[in-house]
Motif scaffolding. Structure first.
Motif, PDB file in Angstrom:
ATOM      1  N   PRO A   1      41.435  33.340  41.373  1.00  0.00           N
ATOM      2  CA  PRO A   1      40.322  32.439  41.711  1.00  0.00           C
ATOM      3  C   PRO A   1      40.360  31.994  43.174  1.00  0.00           C
ATOM      4  N   HIS A   2      41.406  32.366  43.907  1.00  0.00           N
ATOM      5  CA  HIS A   2      41.566  31.902  45.287  1.00  0.00           C
ATOM      6  C   HIS A   2      41.232  33.019  46.270  1.00  0.00           C
ATOM      7  N   ASP A   3      39.950  33.399  46.294  1.00  0.00           N
ATOM      8  CA  ASP A   3      39.520  34.495  47.159  1.00  0.00           C
ATOM      9  C   ASP A   3      39.676  34.171  48.639  1.00  0.00           C
ATOM     10  N   GLU A   4      39.729  32.899  48.987  1.00  0.00           N
ATOM     11  CA  GLU A   4      39.814  32.518  50.396  1.00  0.00           C
ATOM     12  C   GLU A   4      41.107  33.024  51.047  1.00  0.00           C
ATOM     13  N   LEU A   5      42.132  33.306  50.257  1.00  0.00           N
ATOM     14  CA  LEU A   5      43.405  33.745  50.814  1.00  0.00           C
ATOM     15  C   LEU A   5      43.352  35.167  51.364  1.00  0.00           C
ATOM     16  N   PHE A   6      42.375  35.942  50.917  1.00  0.00           N
ATOM     17  CA  PHE A   6      42.286  37.325  51.389  1.00  0.00           C
ATOM     18  C   PHE A   6      41.864  37.422  52.852  1.00  0.00           C
ATOM     19  N   SER A   7      41.366  36.346  53.422  1.00  0.00           N
ATOM     20  CA  SER A   7      40.977  36.360  54.837  1.00  0.00           C
ATOM     21  C   SER A   7      42.182  36.204  55.758  1.00  0.00           C
ATOM     22  N   GLN A   8      43.338  35.845  55.193  1.00  0.00           N
ATOM     23  CA  GLN A   8      44.544  35.682  55.997  1.00  0.00           C
ATOM     24  C   GLN A   8      45.117  37.043  56.371  1.00  0.00           C
ATOM     25  N   ALA A   9      45.706  37.131  57.562  1.00  0.00           N
ATOM     26  CA  ALA A   9      46.325  38.385  57.986  1.00  0.00           C
ATOM     27  C   ALA A   9      47.600  38.653  57.196  1.00  0.00           C
ATOM     28  N   LYS A  10      48.402  37.620  56.975  1.00  0.00           N
ATOM     29  CA  LYS A  10      49.636  37.753  56.217  1.00  0.00           C
ATOM     30  C   LYS A  10      49.425  37.109  54.856  1.00  0.00           C
ATOM     31  N   ARG A  11      49.555  37.922  53.818  1.00  0.00           N
ATOM     32  CA  ARG A  11      49.121  37.467  52.494  1.00  0.00           C
ATOM     33  C   ARG A  11      50.272  37.522  51.481  1.00  0.00           C
ATOM     34  N   GLY A  12      51.349  36.843  51.792  1.00  0.00           N
ATOM     35  CA  GLY A  12      52.459  36.711  50.857  1.00  0.00           C
ATOM     36  C   GLY A  12      52.393  35.361  50.168  1.00  0.00           C
ATOM     37  N   PHE A  13      51.609  35.258  49.091  1.00  0.00           N
ATOM     38  CA  PHE A  13      51.367  33.969  48.444  1.00  0.00           C
ATOM     39  C   PHE A  13      51.706  33.943  46.957  1.00  0.00           C
ATOM     40  N   SER A  14      51.959  35.093  46.338  1.00  0.00           N
ATOM     41  CA  SER A  14      52.088  35.127  44.881  1.00  0.00           C
ATOM     42  C   SER A  14      53.539  34.917  44.448  1.00  0.00           C
ATOM     43  N   HIS A  15      53.729  34.878  43.133  1.00  0.00           N
ATOM     44  CA  HIS A  15      55.066  34.771  42.558  1.00  0.00           C
ATOM     45  C   HIS A  15      55.676  36.149  42.303  1.00  0.00           C
ATOM     46  N   GLY A  16      55.042  37.205  42.800  1.00  0.00           N
ATOM     47  CA  GLY A  16      55.575  38.555  42.654  1.00  0.00           C
ATOM     48  C   GLY A  16      54.541  39.577  42.241  1.00  0.00           C
ATOM     49  N   CYS A  17      53.542  39.158  41.453  1.00  0.00           N
ATOM     50  CA  CYS A  17      52.474  40.075  41.080  1.00  0.00           C
ATOM     51  C   CYS A  17      51.564  40.335  42.279  1.00  0.00           C
ATOM     52  N   VAL A  18      50.692  41.329  42.127  1.00  0.00           N
ATOM     53  CA  VAL A  18      49.808  41.745  43.209  1.00  0.00           C
ATOM     54  C   VAL A  18      48.372  41.355  42.856  1.00  0.00           C
ATOM     55  N   ARG A  19      47.781  40.482  43.672  1.00  0.00           N
ATOM     56  CA  ARG A  19      46.395  40.071  43.473  1.00  0.00           C
ATOM     57  C   ARG A  19      45.476  40.986  44.292  1.00  0.00           C
ATOM     58  N   VAL A  20      44.393  41.434  43.681  1.00  0.00           N
ATOM     59  CA  VAL A  20      43.497  42.386  44.346  1.00  0.00           C
ATOM     60  C   VAL A  20      42.193  41.696  44.733  1.00  0.00           C
ATOM     61  N   ALA A  21      41.637  42.112  45.875  1.00  0.00           N
ATOM     62  CA  ALA A  21      40.457  41.449  46.423  1.00  0.00           C
ATOM     63  C   ALA A  21      39.183  41.799  45.671  1.00  0.00           C
ATOM     64  N   GLU A  22      39.113  43.005  45.090  1.00  0.00           N
ATOM     65  CA  GLU A  22      37.898  43.460  44.417  1.00  0.00           C
ATOM     66  C   GLU A  22      38.233  43.935  43.006  1.00  0.00           C
ATOM     67  N   PRO A  23      38.559  43.024  42.114  1.00  0.00           N
ATOM     68  CA  PRO A  23      39.038  43.416  40.782  1.00  0.00           C
ATOM     69  C   PRO A  23      37.980  44.115  39.933  1.00  0.00           C
ATOM     70  N   LEU A  24      36.727  43.674  40.020  1.00  0.00           N
ATOM     71  CA  LEU A  24      35.699  44.307  39.199  1.00  0.00           C
ATOM     72  C   LEU A  24      35.434  45.736  39.656  1.00  0.00           C
ATOM     73  N   LYS A  25      35.481  45.957  40.960  1.00  0.00           N
ATOM     74  CA  LYS A  25      35.317  47.315  41.482  1.00  0.00           C
ATOM     75  C   LYS A  25      36.444  48.210  40.978  1.00  0.00           C
ATOM     76  N   LEU A  26      37.662  47.691  40.982  1.00  0.00           N
ATOM     77  CA  LEU A  26      38.795  48.478  40.499  1.00  0.00           C
ATOM     78  C   LEU A  26      38.691  48.721  38.999  1.00  0.00           C
ATOM     79  N   ALA A  27      38.270  47.700  38.240  1.00  0.00           N
ATOM     80  CA  ALA A  27      38.111  47.867  36.795  1.00  0.00           C
ATOM     81  C   ALA A  27      37.041  48.900  36.481  1.00  0.00           C
ATOM     82  N   GLU A  28      35.922  48.830  37.176  1.00  0.00           N
ATOM     83  CA  GLU A  28      34.847  49.806  36.955  1.00  0.00           C
ATOM     84  C   GLU A  28      35.327  51.212  37.258  1.00  0.00           C
TER      85      GLU A  28
END
Length: 582
Positions: free
Chosen positions: A487-514
């Motif tokens: 739900p935190h799409d604003e983080l994808f605008s950062q150059a360095k994106r090490g924010f998770s607890h280990g899993c990988v968050r994707v910027a375009e999940p519906l595109k990947l699911a489709e």
């Protein structure tokens, strides 16, 4: 495309021609009269004893046994008592091992010049000749396996070093088969017969290594003052140094505009540094930070994982001042990682390069799209491994890991669990899936909870507050790591994106699911969105499992030929360097 393979087709085998015989004679000058007789053969005892007698060959005994056993212990490097030309080729390759970031001395364990000369001197004595041929043959095989093990499989075994995180599926190259290919006794789609690497990405890094070493021999690149701060249009004495650093030129004449930058005007790879350029003095007017140089800075920023704003200072200044020697080591370390990669990728796969914060989607060996990702923070590093994606989960629950309950949630749960969980849209359940039943959270002693006494699941319900967003992508693994929405799409605008607890968050999940469900009847974007809107978790099996690679490359060459570098966000380069260079 940076990640993709282009395999070289095997040249057809050729017989020993007059030209080849001439090459052999060139390797062994002055051929006296030769004794006749059949070519000598070996046996397993001889091979094992000869390999164990040389310390650097001991680790290669099994390859030698397989090689000679498969050929009924016939010699490999001789034909009718003549040395095959591949022997000279191999020794020439070893002489140039430094081009691969390897040390040629590691593979020069035998004095072949002396052995070849001795062999030439006993040609009239079949007994002595045969004995030397056997000795030379095993020595050449041992030398090949010693070199090929490092060149094709890596000098460092990542699984044998605890500080190196690398659980990508193994490179299962069979070195005895590779040697048979070199000796033109079998065919292969891999370029063993040319002593060439298996991946074009490796070859590109090798060329970059040569360029950077040339820069180093010419004095490297200049260092900008630590106080440098530049915005487009400003004038500063540091501009001349910056121009030299990126464009390899002296200060632009004050009366004329700077020359137009060529397409090759990129950081240090394609333009030689000019260490003899005079430093600007007080008598020389400060140069203006003009459009040409601004574009060069933006290119540099893009190639180093920064947002290209053209402003020099902070992270941009730090990266500009990284010494060329450090970049050379970085190139060598990433060449080593390519030796760990399997001989080839599958035609279709997903690849996440963790330091680049990017997911690449590959189909039929071509990238179809890529997207930004968020990876684990340094304390919760995303592991480096590979597996196969099996299903997509729409409108997922988020099962809270015990570590988060323990370290982040325990005090508020102990104070008033029901109220706290209601605000977070969470629940405690016993069991899983359709059989999960709610549990009163206030009935749990949160203050004294331990992993042994925790028998339930704390989960956040599907919806806009869910930490996994609308979709997650599961490739079952012992790390419990997967790809998912956020739900935190604003983080994808950062150059360095090490924010998770280990899993990988994707910027375009519906595109990947489709995309992943494109071959499953009835599952178009409309169906996907309707399912998510229903807020009922649904597992959708993929029609075909998709390989997923989570890798760690801090340097590569892009499609335009530009060298890219990324920060060593987890310290894996540092750990590998301790093993590789020591």
């Amino acid at each position: 495309m940076f990640w993709l393979m282009s395999l070289t087709m095997l040249a057809s085998a050729t017989s020993c021609s007059q030209e080849q015989k001439a090459q052999i004679k060139e390797a062994l000058p002055g051929t006296p009269a030769k004794a006749g007789g059949p070519q000598p053969t070996l046996d397993s005892v001889y091979v094992v004893r000869a390999m164990n007698a040389e310390p650097k060959f001991k680790d290669q005994v099994e390859w030698a046994k397989k090689f000679y056993r498969e050929r009924q212990f016939r010699l490999g490097w001789f034909r009718n008592h003549e040395l095959v030309p591949q022997a000279k080729t191999m020794l020439g390759v070893i002489n140039k091992a430094a081009d691969e970031g390897l040390d040629p001395k590691e593979y020069k364990t035998k004095d072949f010049d002396k052995l070849f000369a001795d062999l030439e001197g006993v040609q009239a004595d079949s007994t002595k000749r045969n004995a030397l041929e056997k000795e030379i043959d095993v020595a050449l095989s041992g030398t090949y396996f010693n070199w090929a093990s490092d060149f094709y499989r890596g000098t460092v075994d990542p699984r044998a070093v605890k500080t190196i995180d690398w659980q990508v599926k193994r490179n299962k190259i069979k070195l005895h088969k590779a040697l048979m290919t070199i000796l033109q006794e079998r065919e292969s789609t891999y370029p063993y017969y040319e002593f060439e690497p298996l991946h074009p990405e490796y070859e590109q890094l090798k060329k970059a290594l040569a360029d950077y070493r040339a820069l180093q021999r010419n004095g490297g690149w200049p260092t900008l003052p630590a106080t440098t701060k530049l915005k487009p249009g400003q004038a500063s004495p540091a501009v001349a140094t910056l121009r030299q650093r990126l464009l390899g030129t002296k200060a632009a004449p004050a009366a004329a505009p700077a020359a137009t930058a060529s397409a090759e005007a990129v950081p240090a790879r394609t333009v030689a540094n000019n260490p003899a350029a005079p430093a600007p003095t007080a008598a020389v007017p400060a140069e203006k930070y003009d459009a040409e140089l601004v574009q060069a800075v933006k290119d540099f920023q893009s190639q180093n994982g920064l947002n290209p704003d053209g402003v020099v200072g902070g992270e941009t200044l730090r990266l500009l001042n990284v010494p060329v020697a450090q970049r050379i080591d970085q190139l060598i370390l990433n060449m080593e990682r390519w030796r760990w990669i399997p001989k080839k990728f599958e035609p279709d796969y997903l690849l996440v390069n963790i330091p680049d914060y990017k997911l690449h989607v590959v189909e039929a060996n071509k990238e179809v799209f890529n997207m930004r990702v968020i990876v684990g923070k340094a304390l919760n590093a995303t592991p480096v491994f590979s597996d196969k994606m099996e299903y997509v989960v729409l409108a997922p629950y988020w099962n809270v890991p015990y570590s988060i309950i323990d370290k982040e949630m325990r005090p508020k749960l102990a104070a008033n669990a029901q109220s706290y969980l209601d605000r977070l849209d969470m629940e405690v359940v016993k069991g899983s899936g359709a059989k999960a039943t709610p549990i009163d959270p206030n009935s749990i002693n949160w203050a004294s909870l331990t992993p042994a006494t925790w028998k339930y699941t704390l989960r956040r319900r599907p919806g806009p507050k869910n930490d996994l967003g609308d979709v997650k992508f599961i490739f079952p693994n012992s790390n419990d790591v997967y790809l998912h929405d956020t739900p935190h799409d604003e983080l994808f605008s950062q150059a360095k994106r090490g924010f998770s607890h280990g899993c990988v968050r994707v910027a375009e999940p519906l595109k990947l699911a489709e995309y992943l469900l494109r071959n499953k009847p009835g599952w178009d974007m409309t169906k996907i969105e309707e399912t998510i809107a229903g807020r009922k978790e649904l597992y959708v099996n993929l029609p075909k499992h998709v390989p997923v690679y989570l890798v760690y490359f801090t340097s590569w060459v892009d499609e335009a030929g530009n060298v890219n570098f990324r920060d060593d966000i987890y310290g894996h380069d540092k750990s590998l360097a301790k093993e590789y260079f020591n």
